[in-house]
Motif scaffolding. Sequence first.
Motif, mmCIF file in Angstrom:
data_model
loop_
_atom_site.group_PDB
_atom_site.id
_atom_site.type_symbol
_atom_site.label_atom_id
_atom_site.label_comp_id
_atom_site.label_asym_id
_atom_site.label_seq_id
_atom_site.Cartn_x
_atom_site.Cartn_y
_atom_site.Cartn_z
ATOM 1 N N MET A 1 -14.872 2.475 1.303
ATOM 2 C CA MET A 1 -14.348 0.839 0.692
ATOM 3 C C MET A 1 -15.307 0.451 0.581
ATOM 4 O O MET A 1 -16.496 0.757 2.218
ATOM 5 N N VAL B 1 -12.417 0.413 -3.532
ATOM 6 C CA VAL B 1 -11.771 1.368 -3.224
ATOM 7 C C VAL B 1 -11.813 3.476 -3.843
ATOM 8 O O VAL B 1 -10.954 3.072 -4.885
ATOM 9 N N MET C 1 -5.362 0.603 4.534
ATOM 10 C CA MET C 1 -6.253 -0.236 4.023
ATOM 11 C C MET C 1 -5.069 -1.899 3.916
ATOM 12 O O MET C 1 -3.530 -1.325 3.977
ATOM 13 N N VAL D 1 -7.856 8.552 1.296
ATOM 14 C CA VAL D 1 -9.553 7.185 0.857
ATOM 15 C C VAL D 1 -10.795 7.387 1.875
ATOM 16 O O VAL D 1 -10.657 7.769 2.809
#
Length: 228
Positions: A219, A209, A25, A216
């Motif tokens: 997003m 996020v 990210m 993750v």
Amino acid sequence: MSIISFSHVAKKYSGNVTALSDVSMEVAEGELVYLAGPSGAGKSTLLKLIAGIERPSAGVLLVSGQDMRKLSRATLPYLRRKLGLILQQHQLLNDRSVLQNVMLPLLVGASSVKEAEQRARVALDRVGLGDKSALPPQALSGGEQQRASIARAIVHRPRIILADEPTANLDRASGKLVIDMLHAFNSAGATCIISTHDERLLQNADRVVQLDHGRVTGMHDAESEVGA
């Protein structure tokens, strides 16, 4: 322009415990990003990696152009001068006044005592504690102690503010005041990354996020989060 960049970053602890896995990210300069997810999702670990408290086990993490896996101990203090760190446990020193606590980050650097005191008073005024600078931290309420920790985090005018569950131990009114302050610093140009498990806070972020079990999982901007 990215001020923070994760590329396939992982963090493992002894016993083969994985806290983060394959995180990629980027955070743009001046962005307001919330890290969302349940306890144990990896939010705190991610912030610790940015602050240099922990080092990545794999992958590349760049903070202000510095590779955090390769950063020397001698260089780390200079990078941290660009960071303001706010924790759930404020870690104020009870044997010093509120003013002296806020002065500490400047005294560790190259500031004179006079300059440190002047800037600490300005920081305390910004968080509404100018009239309580002479008190010991234990004389403040929980919300006031968190505001004092915010003053300490921003006294050296950091480019990046990292806040780990800053409202977790506060009542709703105190929590709102703390979040409003962080948003104000962001509006003044600071990049802010705030971890939370309180979904009510997400609506004013530039981006959310989502983390779960160290990965993750999503997003999205705040509007899509609220509308989900």
